[in-house]
Design a protein around this motif. Structure first.
Motif, PDB file in Angstrom:
ATOM      1  N   ALA A  18       0.826  -1.214   0.000  1.00 35.00           N
ATOM      2  CA  ALA A  18       0.000   0.000   0.000  1.00 35.00           C
ATOM      3  C   ALA A  18       0.852   1.253   0.000  1.00 35.00           C
ATOM      4  O   ALA A  18       0.572   2.214  -0.727  1.00 35.00           O
ATOM      5  N   ALA A  19       1.902   1.267   0.821  1.00 32.18           N
ATOM      6  CA  ALA A  19       2.773   2.441   0.881  1.00 32.18           C
ATOM      7  C   ALA A  19       3.399   2.723  -0.478  1.00 32.18           C
ATOM      8  O   ALA A  19       3.459   3.883  -0.928  1.00 32.18           O
ATOM      9  N   GLU A  20       3.864   1.678  -1.150  1.00 27.88           N
ATOM     10  CA  GLU A  20       4.473   1.858  -2.466  1.00 27.88           C
ATOM     11  C   GLU A  20       3.459   2.389  -3.474  1.00 27.88           C
ATOM     12  O   GLU A  20       3.785   3.262  -4.294  1.00 27.88           O
ATOM     13  N   HIS A  21       2.226   1.886  -3.408  1.00 25.72           N
ATOM     14  CA  HIS A  21       1.195   2.353  -4.334  1.00 25.72           C
ATOM     15  C   HIS A  21       0.800   3.803  -4.038  1.00 25.72           C
ATOM     16  O   HIS A  21       0.586   4.584  -4.973  1.00 25.72           O
ATOM     17  N   SER A  26       0.326   9.055  -6.002  1.00 24.23           N
ATOM     18  CA  SER A  26       0.097  10.423  -5.532  1.00 24.23           C
ATOM     19  C   SER A  26       1.435  11.090  -5.208  1.00 24.23           C
ATOM     20  O   SER A  26       1.897  11.056  -4.068  1.00 24.23           O
ATOM     21  N   PRO A  27       2.077  11.702  -6.191  1.00 23.95           N
ATOM     22  CA  PRO A  27       3.391  12.318  -5.965  1.00 23.95           C
ATOM     23  C   PRO A  27       3.357  13.485  -4.984  1.00 23.95           C
ATOM     24  O   PRO A  27       4.407  13.921  -4.508  1.00 23.95           O
ATOM     25  N   ASP A  28       2.168  13.975  -4.653  1.00 25.04           N
ATOM     26  CA  ASP A  28       2.059  15.079  -3.686  1.00 25.04           C
ATOM     27  C   ASP A  28       2.109  14.597  -2.238  1.00 25.04           C
ATOM     28  O   ASP A  28       2.123  15.422  -1.324  1.00 25.04           O
ATOM     29  N   VAL A  29       2.128  13.290  -2.025  1.00 21.63           N
ATOM     30  CA  VAL A  29       2.090  12.761  -0.668  1.00 21.63           C
ATOM     31  C   VAL A  29       3.473  12.758  -0.030  1.00 21.63           C
ATOM     32  O   VAL A  29       4.454  12.322  -0.641  1.00 21.63           O
ATOM     33  N   HIS A  30       3.542  13.243   1.188  1.00 23.67           N
ATOM     34  CA  HIS A  30       4.687  13.029   2.067  1.00 23.67           C
ATOM     35  C   HIS A  30       4.262  11.918   3.020  1.00 23.67           C
ATOM     36  O   HIS A  30       3.370  12.113   3.851  1.00 23.67           O
ATOM     37  N   LEU A  31       4.861  10.758   2.889  1.00 21.82           N
ATOM     38  CA  LEU A  31       4.478   9.610   3.701  1.00 21.82           C
ATOM     39  C   LEU A  31       5.338   9.559   4.954  1.00 21.82           C
ATOM     40  O   LEU A  31       6.572   9.491   4.876  1.00 21.82           O
ATOM     41  N   LEU A  32       4.682   9.597   6.104  1.00 22.46           N
ATOM     42  CA  LEU A  32       5.377   9.507   7.391  1.00 22.46           C
ATOM     43  C   LEU A  32       5.064   8.137   7.988  1.00 22.46           C
ATOM     44  O   LEU A  32       3.923   7.864   8.376  1.00 22.46           O
ATOM     45  N   VAL A  33       6.060   7.264   8.038  1.00 24.36           N
ATOM     46  CA  VAL A  33       5.843   5.917   8.552  1.00 24.36           C
ATOM     47  C   VAL A  33       6.202   5.871  10.029  1.00 24.36           C
ATOM     48  O   VAL A  33       7.214   6.435  10.459  1.00 24.36           O
ATOM     49  N   VAL A  34       5.351   5.214  10.802  1.00 20.17           N
ATOM     50  CA  VAL A  34       5.589   5.010  12.222  1.00 20.17           C
ATOM     51  C   VAL A  34       6.034   3.575  12.381  1.00 20.17           C
ATOM     52  O   VAL A  34       5.287   2.633  12.085  1.00 20.17           O
ATOM     53  N   ALA A  35       7.279   3.376  12.822  1.00 21.04           N
ATOM     54  CA  ALA A  35       7.841   2.029  12.907  1.00 21.04           C
ATOM     55  C   ALA A  35       8.937   2.007  13.967  1.00 21.04           C
ATOM     56  O   ALA A  35       9.438   3.049  14.396  1.00 21.04           O
ATOM     57  N   ARG A  36       9.312   0.797  14.360  1.00 18.82           N
ATOM     58  CA  ARG A  36      10.334   0.638  15.387  1.00 18.82           C
ATOM     59  C   ARG A  36      11.688   1.189  14.943  1.00 18.82           C
ATOM     60  O   ARG A  36      12.150   0.877  13.850  1.00 18.82           O
ATOM     61  N   ALA A  38      15.471   1.663  14.289  1.00 16.66           N
ATOM     62  CA  ALA A  38      16.296   1.629  13.090  1.00 16.66           C
ATOM     63  C   ALA A  38      15.547   1.060  11.894  1.00 16.66           C
ATOM     64  O   ALA A  38      15.813   1.438  10.745  1.00 16.66           O
ATOM     65  N   SER A  39      14.601   0.161  12.133  1.00 15.93           N
ATOM     66  CA  SER A  39      13.843  -0.418  11.018  1.00 15.93           C
ATOM     67  C   SER A  39      13.009   0.653  10.320  1.00 15.93           C
ATOM     68  O   SER A  39      12.781   0.591   9.113  1.00 15.93           O
ATOM     69  N   GLY A  40      12.554   1.647  11.075  1.00 18.04           N
ATOM     70  CA  GLY A  40      11.791   2.742  10.483  1.00 18.04           C
ATOM     71  C   GLY A  40      12.643   3.590   9.559  1.00 18.04           C
ATOM     72  O   GLY A  40      12.201   3.995   8.480  1.00 18.04           O
ATOM     73  N   ALA A  41      13.882   3.848   9.959  1.00 15.01           N
ATOM     74  CA  ALA A  41      14.790   4.628   9.120  1.00 15.01           C
ATOM     75  C   ALA A  41      15.098   3.880   7.832  1.00 15.01           C
ATOM     76  O   ALA A  41      15.134   4.471   6.742  1.00 15.01           O
ATOM     77  N   GLN A  42      15.327   2.568   7.946  1.00 11.03           N
ATOM     78  CA  GLN A  42      15.596   1.761   6.754  1.00 11.03           C
ATOM     79  C   GLN A  42      14.391   1.726   5.829  1.00 11.03           C
ATOM     80  O   GLN A  42      14.515   1.848   4.608  1.00 11.03           O
ATOM     81  N   LEU A  43      13.190   1.565   6.430  1.00 14.73           N
ATOM     82  CA  LEU A  43      11.963   1.540   5.646  1.00 14.73           C
ATOM     83  C   LEU A  43      11.782   2.854   4.889  1.00 14.73           C
ATOM     84  O   LEU A  43      11.457   2.864   3.694  1.00 14.73           O
ATOM     85  N   ALA A  45      14.037   4.966   3.978  1.00 14.94           N
ATOM     86  CA  ALA A  45      15.038   5.072   2.920  1.00 14.94           C
ATOM     87  C   ALA A  45      14.646   4.230   1.707  1.00 14.94           C
ATOM     88  O   ALA A  45      14.785   4.670   0.558  1.00 14.94           O
ATOM     89  N   GLU A  46      14.130   3.030   1.953  1.00 14.52           N
ATOM     90  CA  GLU A  46      13.741   2.150   0.848  1.00 14.52           C
ATOM     91  C   GLU A  46      12.550   2.721   0.086  1.00 14.52           C
ATOM     92  O   GLU A  46      12.531   2.731  -1.148  1.00 14.52           O
ATOM     93  N   LEU A  47      11.534   3.193   0.825  1.00  9.85           N
ATOM     94  CA  LEU A  47      10.356   3.747   0.168  1.00  9.85           C
ATOM     95  C   LEU A  47      10.660   5.059  -0.540  1.00  9.85           C
ATOM     96  O   LEU A  47       9.998   5.423  -1.512  1.00  9.85           O
ATOM     97  N   GLY A  48      11.673   5.775  -0.056  1.00  4.02           N
ATOM     98  CA  GLY A  48      11.993   7.084  -0.615  1.00  4.02           C
ATOM     99  C   GLY A  48      12.830   7.043  -1.879  1.00  4.02           C
ATOM    100  O   GLY A  48      13.078   8.091  -2.489  1.00  4.02           O
ATOM    101  N   ARG A  49      13.269   5.845  -2.270  1.00  3.51           N
ATOM    102  CA  ARG A  49      14.062   5.737  -3.492  1.00  3.51           C
ATOM    103  C   ARG A  49      13.247   6.230  -4.693  1.00  3.51           C
ATOM    104  O   ARG A  49      12.068   5.968  -4.804  1.00  3.51           O
ATOM    105  N   GLY A  50      13.914   6.941  -5.556  1.00  2.00           N
ATOM    106  CA  GLY A  50      13.206   7.482  -6.717  1.00  2.00           C
ATOM    107  C   GLY A  50      12.687   8.880  -6.473  1.00  2.00           C
ATOM    108  O   GLY A  50      11.940   9.420  -7.294  1.00  2.00           O
TER     109      GLY A  50
END
Length: 306
Positions: A18-21, A26-36, A38-43, A45-50
């Motif tokens: 869902a996050a990737e979709h 919607s290129p106007d979205v700033h997605l803020l993920v809530v996660a544990r 260091a895993s949140g930082a990695q997530l 970074a991965e979703l922010g590619r591109g």
């Protein structure tokens, strides 16, 4: 116009899809993920590619104090202008335990904490920061129907009790068993639907709130606390059911969730969205007196009474 969507449960399964979709559609979205941690930082970074706008806030959803800190951090970033206006929240994280005895740091049963209290605390803490029109989506489950048609007998139906009982360990018979753990899960999802109905009554006009049922989705991380046989079946055997009407693939369920979050699936506030259409949840789920009682209890449990 750029805007922020806050999302839990984006690290794996339907949440990751869902996050990737959301980011692609919607290129106007700033997605803020809530996660544990260091895993949140990695997530992020991965979703922010591109070039996608993705940041994270650390939180352990099994700890209300941690969730409270995350909400305060989101508030602060919005106030400092580090985030665009908040227009969405997707409470997708969910857990199922092999017992009904797992207790969080505040003394609440962990299934109820993650599946009910964490979402409520985030919704209520961020309520005054939403810019309308806004949409809140809580991922629920058709296990709340409690019948063979909806889950093929794999999960016992909900057993409703006073919220003071449901929020504590040992709420169900033989609490040390997997049956009790699964009952806690289906009951917590019924509770989430009750709260969606109550949010629809209480939240300001312009903030719509929906419950989303992905259907039975094999191969997600939901069974990660189950025994080895159940984990093996969920990962390697049950996915074949996605070829039938009895199950939904991770890809389809994630796409549907993204469509609900982005408003591509039209639904009045308070609705139950079953995969990609508005439907009725169980008859038991429509009970204004129970919903009001639950609201009062979770307001007290989370300390956000206003």
């Amino acid at each position: 116009m750029q805007h922020t969507i806050v999302m839990t449960g984006a690290s794996r399964g339907i949440g990751r899809v869902a996050a990737e979709h959301v980011l692609r559609q919607s290129p106007d979205v700033h997605l803020l993920v809530v996660a544990r941690g260091a895993s949140g930082a990695q997530l992020a970074a991965e979703l922010g590619r591109g070039g996608h706008a993705v940041t994270h806030v650390p939180a352990d959803l099994g700890s209300l104090q941690s969730v409270r800190s995350a909400a305060a951090e989101i508030h602060a970033r919005l106030d400092r202008g580090e985030l665009p206006p908040l227009r969405g929240f997707a409470g997708n994280a969910g857990l199922q335990f092999t017992n009904a005895l797992t207790e969080g740091p505040e003394g609440f049963e962990s299934t109820f904490t993650v599946n009910v209290l964490a979402n409520h605390l985030l919704v209520r803490s961020l309520q005054d920061r939403f810019t309308t029109p806004a949409r809140i989506v809580i991922t629920v489950s058709d296990t709340h129907f409690g019948d063979f048609k909806h889950n093929m007998g794999m999960v016992p139906g909900p057993v409703w009790k006073s919220p003071d009982v449901l929020a504590r360990t040992g709420a169900f018979p033989e609490p040390g068993t997997a049956v009790a753990g699964r009952t806690a899960y289906s009951t917590s999802k019924l509770a989430a639907i009750h709260l969606v109905h109550e949010y629809a009554r209480r939240l300001p006009t312009g903030i719509d709130v929906l419950s989303y049922n992905p259907g039975f989705v094999p191969g997600t991380g939901l069974a990660r606390n189950a025994g080895p046989v159940s984990r093996f079946a969920m990962r390697w055997i049950l996915p074949v059911l996605t070829l039938t009407r009895f199950a939904t693939s991770r890809s389809a369920a994630g796409r549907h969730l993204a469509d609900v979050v982005l408003g591509r699936i039209k639904a009045p506030t308070g609705s139950y969205v079953d995969r990609n259409r508005v439907a009725r949840s169980s008859e038991e789920s429509y009970d204004p007196l129970r919903e009001r009682d639950l609201w009062d209890a979770v307001e007290e449990f989370t300390g956000v009474t206003r």
